[in-house]
Design a protein around this motif. Structure first.
Motif, PDB file in Angstrom:
ATOM      1  N   GLY A 163      34.964  46.609  43.358  1.00  0.00           N
ATOM      2  CA  GLY A 163      35.959  46.389  44.675  1.00  0.00           C
ATOM      3  C   GLY A 163      35.879  44.753  45.099  1.00  0.00           C
ATOM      4  O   GLY A 163      36.196  44.784  46.213  1.00  0.00           O
ATOM      5  N   ARG A 164      35.736  43.878  44.256  1.00  0.00           N
ATOM      6  CA  ARG A 164      35.735  42.529  44.549  1.00  0.00           C
ATOM      7  C   ARG A 164      37.149  42.153  45.124  1.00  0.00           C
ATOM      8  O   ARG A 164      37.238  41.518  46.236  1.00  0.00           O
ATOM      9  CB  ARG A 164      35.556  41.728  43.428  1.00  0.00           C
ATOM     10  CG  ARG A 164      34.052  41.563  42.823  1.00  0.00           C
ATOM     11  CD  ARG A 164      34.046  40.465  41.683  1.00  0.00           C
ATOM     12  NE  ARG A 164      34.867  40.887  40.594  1.00  0.00           N
ATOM     13  CZ  ARG A 164      34.820  41.538  39.642  1.00  0.00           C
ATOM     14  NH1 ARG A 164      33.628  42.156  39.453  1.00  0.00           N
ATOM     15  NH2 ARG A 164      35.956  41.874  38.689  1.00  0.00           N
ATOM     16  N   THR A 165      38.154  42.417  44.497  1.00  0.00           N
ATOM     17  CA  THR A 165      39.469  42.268  44.668  1.00  0.00           C
ATOM     18  C   THR A 165      39.793  43.048  45.948  1.00  0.00           C
ATOM     19  O   THR A 165      40.695  42.300  46.828  1.00  0.00           O
ATOM     20  CB  THR A 165      40.744  42.464  43.759  1.00  0.00           C
ATOM     21  OG1 THR A 165      40.260  41.833  42.428  1.00  0.00           O
ATOM     22  CG2 THR A 165      42.024  42.094  44.181  1.00  0.00           C
ATOM     23  N   LEU A 166      39.709  44.053  46.411  1.00  0.00           N
ATOM     24  CA  LEU A 166      40.108  44.918  47.388  1.00  0.00           C
ATOM     25  C   LEU A 166      39.383  44.288  48.486  1.00  0.00           C
ATOM     26  O   LEU A 166      39.991  44.088  49.511  1.00  0.00           O
ATOM     27  CB  LEU A 166      39.437  46.411  47.290  1.00  0.00           C
ATOM     28  CG  LEU A 166      39.885  47.099  48.483  1.00  0.00           C
ATOM     29  CD1 LEU A 166      40.994  48.185  48.569  1.00  0.00           C
ATOM     30  CD2 LEU A 166      38.616  47.929  48.975  1.00  0.00           C
ATOM     31  N   ALA A 187      40.478  33.608  41.673  1.00  0.00           N
ATOM     32  CA  ALA A 187      39.595  32.713  40.569  1.00  0.00           C
ATOM     33  C   ALA A 187      39.078  33.636  39.453  1.00  0.00           C
ATOM     34  O   ALA A 187      37.919  33.098  38.835  1.00  0.00           O
ATOM     35  CB  ALA A 187      38.698  31.703  41.244  1.00  0.00           C
ATOM     36  N   ASP A 188      39.401  34.800  39.305  1.00  0.00           N
ATOM     37  CA  ASP A 188      38.970  35.729  38.489  1.00  0.00           C
ATOM     38  C   ASP A 188      39.551  35.506  37.112  1.00  0.00           C
ATOM     39  O   ASP A 188      40.595  35.790  36.809  1.00  0.00           O
ATOM     40  CB  ASP A 188      39.079  37.157  38.778  1.00  0.00           C
ATOM     41  CG  ASP A 188      38.402  38.206  37.751  1.00  0.00           C
ATOM     42  OD1 ASP A 188      38.118  37.591  36.844  1.00  0.00           O
ATOM     43  OD2 ASP A 188      38.560  39.375  38.074  1.00  0.00           O
ATOM     44  N   SER A 189      38.604  34.579  36.149  1.00  0.00           N
ATOM     45  CA  SER A 189      39.125  34.226  34.847  1.00  0.00           C
ATOM     46  C   SER A 189      39.416  35.278  33.956  1.00  0.00           C
ATOM     47  O   SER A 189      39.810  35.213  32.704  1.00  0.00           O
ATOM     48  CB  SER A 189      38.671  33.081  34.417  1.00  0.00           C
ATOM     49  OG  SER A 189      37.223  33.273  34.252  1.00  0.00           O
ATOM     50  N   TYR A 190      38.650  36.525  34.253  1.00  0.00           N
ATOM     51  CA  TYR A 190      38.911  37.681  33.109  1.00  0.00           C
ATOM     52  C   TYR A 190      39.742  38.615  33.528  1.00  0.00           C
ATOM     53  O   TYR A 190      40.478  39.451  32.737  1.00  0.00           O
ATOM     54  CB  TYR A 190      37.581  38.350  33.102  1.00  0.00           C
ATOM     55  CG  TYR A 190      36.487  37.680  32.564  1.00  0.00           C
ATOM     56  CD1 TYR A 190      36.031  37.909  31.190  1.00  0.00           C
ATOM     57  CD2 TYR A 190      35.610  36.704  33.436  1.00  0.00           C
ATOM     58  CE1 TYR A 190      35.051  36.978  30.751  1.00  0.00           C
ATOM     59  CE2 TYR A 190      34.610  35.945  32.845  1.00  0.00           C
ATOM     60  CZ  TYR A 190      34.491  36.366  31.364  1.00  0.00           C
ATOM     61  OH  TYR A 190      33.333  35.307  30.935  1.00  0.00           O
ATOM     62  N   GLY A 191      40.112  38.871  34.880  1.00  0.00           N
ATOM     63  CA  GLY A 191      41.049  39.850  35.410  1.00  0.00           C
ATOM     64  C   GLY A 191      41.911  39.946  36.527  1.00  0.00           C
ATOM     65  O   GLY A 191      41.304  40.252  37.507  1.00  0.00           O
ATOM     66  N   ALA A 192      42.319  38.492  36.630  1.00  0.00           N
ATOM     67  CA  ALA A 192      43.029  38.098  37.825  1.00  0.00           C
ATOM     68  C   ALA A 192      44.004  39.356  38.222  1.00  0.00           C
ATOM     69  O   ALA A 192      44.743  39.941  37.525  1.00  0.00           O
ATOM     70  CB  ALA A 192      44.146  37.144  37.581  1.00  0.00           C
ATOM     71  N   SER A 193      44.005  39.863  39.444  1.00  0.00           N
ATOM     72  CA  SER A 193      44.761  40.784  40.109  1.00  0.00           C
ATOM     73  C   SER A 193      45.259  41.021  41.413  1.00  0.00           C
ATOM     74  O   SER A 193      46.116  41.639  42.134  1.00  0.00           O
ATOM     75  CB  SER A 193      44.111  42.369  40.017  1.00  0.00           C
ATOM     76  OG  SER A 193      42.789  42.178  40.751  1.00  0.00           O
ATOM     77  N   ILE A 194      45.073  39.681  42.015  1.00  0.00           N
ATOM     78  CA  ILE A 194      45.551  39.481  43.556  1.00  0.00           C
ATOM     79  C   ILE A 194      47.066  39.564  43.620  1.00  0.00           C
ATOM     80  O   ILE A 194      47.501  40.509  44.363  1.00  0.00           O
ATOM     81  CB  ILE A 194      45.153  38.044  44.191  1.00  0.00           C
ATOM     82  CG1 ILE A 194      43.474  38.146  44.181  1.00  0.00           C
ATOM     83  CG2 ILE A 194      45.696  37.900  45.558  1.00  0.00           C
ATOM     84  CD1 ILE A 194      43.170  38.784  45.547  1.00  0.00           C
ATOM     85  N   VAL A 274      37.846  33.618  48.176  1.00  0.00           N
ATOM     86  CA  VAL A 274      38.079  33.369  46.843  1.00  0.00           C
ATOM     87  C   VAL A 274      37.499  34.859  45.839  1.00  0.00           C
ATOM     88  O   VAL A 274      36.520  35.155  46.370  1.00  0.00           O
ATOM     89  CB  VAL A 274      37.392  32.217  46.342  1.00  0.00           C
ATOM     90  CG1 VAL A 274      37.453  32.002  44.904  1.00  0.00           C
ATOM     91  CG2 VAL A 274      37.276  30.914  47.320  1.00  0.00           C
ATOM     92  N   ASP A 275      38.617  35.299  45.287  1.00  0.00           N
ATOM     93  CA  ASP A 275      38.111  36.449  44.724  1.00  0.00           C
ATOM     94  C   ASP A 275      37.585  36.002  43.161  1.00  0.00           C
ATOM     95  O   ASP A 275      38.583  35.100  42.429  1.00  0.00           O
ATOM     96  CB  ASP A 275      39.602  37.198  44.423  1.00  0.00           C
ATOM     97  CG  ASP A 275      39.270  38.669  43.629  1.00  0.00           C
ATOM     98  OD1 ASP A 275      37.993  38.990  43.371  1.00  0.00           O
ATOM     99  OD2 ASP A 275      40.316  39.015  43.272  1.00  0.00           O
ATOM    100  N   THR A 276      36.547  36.178  42.757  1.00  0.00           N
ATOM    101  CA  THR A 276      35.765  35.706  41.612  1.00  0.00           C
ATOM    102  C   THR A 276      35.725  36.814  40.654  1.00  0.00           C
ATOM    103  O   THR A 276      35.790  37.827  40.857  1.00  0.00           O
ATOM    104  CB  THR A 276      34.254  34.972  41.818  1.00  0.00           C
ATOM    105  OG1 THR A 276      33.629  36.111  42.117  1.00  0.00           O
ATOM    106  CG2 THR A 276      34.423  33.959  43.094  1.00  0.00           C
TER     107      THR A 276
HETATM  108 MG   LIG Z   1      39.342  41.984  40.556  1.00  0.00          MG
END
Ligand SMILES: [Mg+2]
Ligand SMILES: Nc1ncnc2c1ncn2[C@@H]1O[C@H](COP(=O)(O)OP(=O)(O)O)[C@@H](O)[C@H]1O
Length: 433
Positions: A163-166, A187-194, A274-276
């Motif tokens: 739940g990082r993005t949430l 800044a999530d370089s694997y699964g950007a979703s913002i 920052v969403d990592t």
């Molecule tokens: Mg995420």
């Protein structure tokens, strides 16, 4: 001891020749035809300083960074005040083209001293990309949260979508609702979703754009605002630097450029959220080429520069052990992070009756010393409504306990509603099952 210097810029024979004729503090060991040759010479350990006598426009933050990583300071000649300012921004000292050889030689010595830690100022800020991935002493790399400068909040969590993005997106929304100027960075370089979570049709990868501008020394407050997408909610608005649109674009998020983006972000926002990504592996373990761009640079650099790090774990038998292991990795990778631990998706169906007590007991037995700061309830109806509407909880489920729990993590007490869903460990002990 003489400083070995490589040069580029054949049209400046007067300057280079002058340096050679000094027979003193600097020795020109190679004259290069172009920057790539200069980089190769530096990587072979030939020099401690590079003089770019013309063509400084081709210098970028990442090139300067690569030179810094092999212990080479860069000095460029330019008569343009604007170009000198750009060069300063990417960590390059400059001198006028008509500079006397002796003065230039002093500048070279200063720049070398600066790079090796003897100087002060901004040059070292971008000089060492490896520092992003090397464990550093506690507080050594921490940016003091100086007055008037924006705070950086990084939201991290281990693999498995805890739940990082949430949490990151809703923290941004709650702080904006409080009247703060907020920049949310994906800044999530694997699964950007913002962008998807906020219902943005954005394909522009704002963070990659900002990094590109920063690399060229062209990022300032105005350009940062331009590449950040505005998001309006009923209670306040904020800006977003959207993430990379495909995972294979991670090379666009280099540590050196990202540090410059954050530096600028602190100027334009009260809070940078920052969403990592989840992965903390240092890339030296993945690649023998230490000059290569680093897969996890965006996450590691974000965590290093953050004033506050939230570590989010999922409340289930898979998520909690992952969080425990992840926190140990975080401690090793970014010792100064001192994360605030948050357990998300708390529900009795996954951990048993009295889930908070169960989690607290398990944490006391198996977890690290850091306390569990907050329990965020599982609320599929609220999160689904938000996802469906491309909105935040403050709009999709304003009265939900989940929304309040997230608000309570970051908002001033006066702003919080009376009902409490975030428990201190002492308060929790008083709870009955
Ligand atoms: Mg995420
Ligand atoms: N507290 C919660 N209750 C219910 N669903 C949640 C909760 N937190 C997150 N989710 C859902 O879990 C999924 C993963 O969340 P996300 O924030 O994207 O994770 P991450 O960024 O860690 O990969 C999303 O569908 C999200 O809506």
């Amino acid at each position: 001891m003489s400083i070995p210097v490589v040069t580029v810029g054949q049209s400046r024979e007067d300057v280079v020749g002058g340096l050679e004729r000094l027979h003193g503090p600097v020795t020109v060991v190679r004259r290069c035809a172009e920057l790539t040759e200069l980089l190769a010479a530096c990587q072979s350990g030939l020099a401690r300083a590079a003089v770019v006598a013309d063509g400084s426009e081709d210098l970028t933050a990442s090139l300067v960074d690569r030179l810094g990583a092999v212990g080479v300071a860069v000095i460029a000649l330019t008569d343009s005040a604007e170009e000198a300012a750009r060069l300063r921004g990417i960590g390059v000292a400059s001198a006028l083209t008509g500079v006397e050889s002796a003065v230039l030689s002093d500048r070279i010595a200063e720049a070398v001293a600066h790079l090796t830690g003897g100087g002060s100022g901004s040059l070292s800020a971008t000089a060492d990309p490896g520092a992003a991935l090397t464990p550093v002493q506690a507080d050594a790399g921490k940016n003091p949260h100086a007055p008037g400068r924006g705070e950086i909040i990084a939201v991290w969590g281990p693999a498995g979508s805890p739940g990082r993005t949430l949490v990151a997106a809703n923290i941004a929304g709650e702080l904006a609702a409080e009247g703060k100027s907020v920049l949310l960075v994906d800044a999530d370089s694997y699964g950007a979703s913002i962008a998807a979570v906020l219902g943005l049709m954005d394909e522009s990868a704002g963070l990659a754009q900002a990094c590109r501008l920063a690399d060229q020394g062209l990022l300032d407050a105005e350009t940062l605002r331009r590449v950040a997408t505005p998001v309006a909610t009923k209670l306040g608005s904020f800006r977003v630097l959207t993430g990379i649109t495909r995972a294979d674009r991670w090379t666009e998020l280099r540590a050196s450029a990202l540090a410059l983006v954050f530096e600028c972000a602190r100027q334009v926002a009260d809070v940078v959220v920052v969403d990592t990504g989840f992965c903390l592996e240092a890339d030296e373990e993945l690649s023998f080429d230490t000059m290569a761009p680093r897969r996890n640079a965006a996450t590691l650099r974000s965590l290093e520069l953050a004033d506050t790090v939230y570590a989010v774990g999922a409340a289930d038998p898979v998520g909690v052990p992952r969080l425990v292991r992840g926190l140990a990795e975080l401690e090793a990778a970014v010792p100064q992070a001192a994360p605030v631990v948050v357990i998300n998706k708390v529900r009795s169906s996954s951990v048993g009756r009295g889930p908070e007590r169960q989690l607290q007991d398990a944490w006391a037995r198996y977890g690290p010393a850091s306390e569990l700061k907050a329990f965020l309830p599982h609320d599929g109806a609220a999160t689904d409504a938000a996802l469906l509407g491309g909105s935040l909880l403050l709009e999709a489920a304003p009265d939900s306990p989940l929304r309040r729990a997230i608000a309570q993590l970051v908002c001033a007490p006066a702003q919080q509603k009376s009902k409490t869903f975030v428990f201190s460990s002492t308060a929790r002990r008083k709870l009955k099952d």
